[in-house]
Enzyme design. Sequence first.
Site, PDB file in Angstrom:
ATOM      1  CG  HIS A   1      -0.901   0.323   5.834  1.00 52.06           C
ATOM      2  ND1 HIS A   1      -1.242   1.656   5.781  1.00 52.06           N
ATOM      3  CD2 HIS A   1      -1.645  -0.279   4.887  1.00 52.06           C
ATOM      4  CE1 HIS A   1      -2.166   1.851   4.854  1.00 52.06           C
ATOM      5  NE2 HIS A   1      -2.424   0.678   4.290  1.00 52.06           N
TER       6      HIS A   1
ATOM      7  CG  ASP B   1      -1.739  -1.229   1.430  1.00 50.76           C
ATOM      8  OD1 ASP B   1      -1.204  -2.330   1.155  1.00 50.76           O
ATOM      9  OD2 ASP B   1      -2.895  -1.120   1.878  1.00 50.76           O
TER      10      ASP B   1
ATOM     11  CD  GLU C   1      -6.320   0.204   0.897  1.00 50.15           C
ATOM     12  OE1 GLU C   1      -7.536   0.121   0.694  1.00 50.15           O
ATOM     13  OE2 GLU C   1      -5.777  -0.118   1.965  1.00 50.15           O
ATOM     14  CG  ASN C   2      -4.023   3.242   2.027  1.00 43.45           C
ATOM     15  OD1 ASN C   2      -3.512   2.124   1.992  1.00 43.45           O
ATOM     16  ND2 ASN C   2      -5.208   3.470   2.555  1.00 43.45           N
TER      17      ASN C   2
ATOM     18  CG  HIS D   1      -6.822  -4.933   0.780  1.00 44.71           C
ATOM     19  ND1 HIS D   1      -5.633  -4.262   0.622  1.00 44.71           N
ATOM     20  CD2 HIS D   1      -7.627  -4.086   1.471  1.00 44.71           C
ATOM     21  CE1 HIS D   1      -5.722  -3.067   1.184  1.00 44.71           C
ATOM     22  NE2 HIS D   1      -6.932  -2.938   1.712  1.00 44.71           N
TER      23      HIS D   1
ATOM     24  CG  HIS E   1      -6.298  -3.830   5.147  1.00 46.72           C
ATOM     25  ND1 HIS E   1      -6.966  -2.660   4.854  1.00 46.72           N
ATOM     26  CD2 HIS E   1      -6.751  -4.198   6.378  1.00 46.72           C
ATOM     27  CE1 HIS E   1      -7.803  -2.361   5.854  1.00 46.72           C
ATOM     28  NE2 HIS E   1      -7.681  -3.274   6.786  1.00 46.72           N
TER      29      HIS E   1
ATOM     30  CG  ASN F   1     -10.120  -0.949   3.279  1.00 46.03           C
ATOM     31  OD1 ASN F   1      -9.019  -1.373   2.913  1.00 46.03           O
ATOM     32  ND2 ASN F   1     -10.252  -0.121   4.284  1.00 46.03           N
ATOM     33  CG  HIS F   2      -9.002   3.311   2.082  1.00 45.04           C
ATOM     34  ND1 HIS F   2      -9.841   4.114   2.812  1.00 45.04           N
ATOM     35  CD2 HIS F   2      -8.219   2.664   2.988  1.00 45.04           C
ATOM     36  CE1 HIS F   2      -9.572   3.986   4.105  1.00 45.04           C
ATOM     37  NE2 HIS F   2      -8.595   3.095   4.230  1.00 45.04           N
TER      38      HIS F   2
HETATM   39 FE   LIG Z   1      -3.995   0.252   2.914  1.00 40.35          FE
HETATM   40 FE   LIG Z   2      -6.965  -1.374   3.180  1.00 40.02          FE
END
Ligand SMILES: [Fe+2]
Ligand SMILES: [Fe+2]
Length: 270
Positions: A180, A8, A39-40, A153, A178, A67-68
């Site tokens: 991190h 990520d 995603e981040n 994830h 996910h 999820n983001h």
């Molecule tokens: Fe993430």
């Molecule tokens: Fe995530």
Amino acid sequence: MRILFLGDVVGRSGRDALVTHLPGLRERLGAELVVVNGENASHGFGLSPDMARAFLAAGADVITLGNHAWDRREIIPYLEEQPRVIRALNFPPGTPGRGAVEVAVGDGRRALVMQVMGRLFMDPLDDPFRTVQSELAKHRLGVTIQAAILDIHAEATSEKQAMAHSFDGMLSLVIGTHTHVPTADHRILPGGTAFQTDAGMCGDYDSVIGMQKGGAALRFWRKMPGERLAPAEGEATLCGLFVETEDSTGLARRVAALRLGGSLEAALPA
Ligand SMILES: [Fe+2]
Ligand SMILES: [Fe+2]
């Protein structure tokens, strides 16, 4: 096939490190397929089309979300035009975008990249296990595709490990994203699938999972909504995994952790 997966990318510090180091890293490792979780990237929340373009231009072949995925709404029409940016495959039918992509790698070889999201401590999506099983039924590893990569994830280490063992011998790489934080359990499973519970993030580790530590800690001290979270801005560590696979079987023969820059101990595959 030489495959590099990076976890990520968080905020500006993660984006800058990725765009700065990926071209050289790709060259140095001879990576033929690079997958990045994005995603981040946008201030910790989502990925904008411009950022996706910058990652692809820097040497990413496929970008996964999580999820983001929907935090930057502009990504929704972009997903329709850019199949190399994928969201989780186990979203309900009718969700925009795709959850798997097959890419040409050179010399006629092909790689399948897919992502699913776990369901423990996450939004309950469709069953990720059966989702992977039905996607794999469309391909033959070592025949129609030379490599298959699954980004799981998920929050729970148990769910990620269960996924890896379920498909050991059927995928080249199962890699978690996910949380991190990179786990030290990267290895080749008995059936030949490379696995790491979590790749870790590409972000500033002097933080709480990439976000400024003060504000993030306050969320635990004061149970008030609305504490502002912003990405930490110190130098990022790029974290991920390098895997070498056998084209004829699609299985892994070598796996090595990658950590570059920032505050974590460096690890560069020889
Ligand atoms: Fe993430
Ligand atoms: Fe995530």
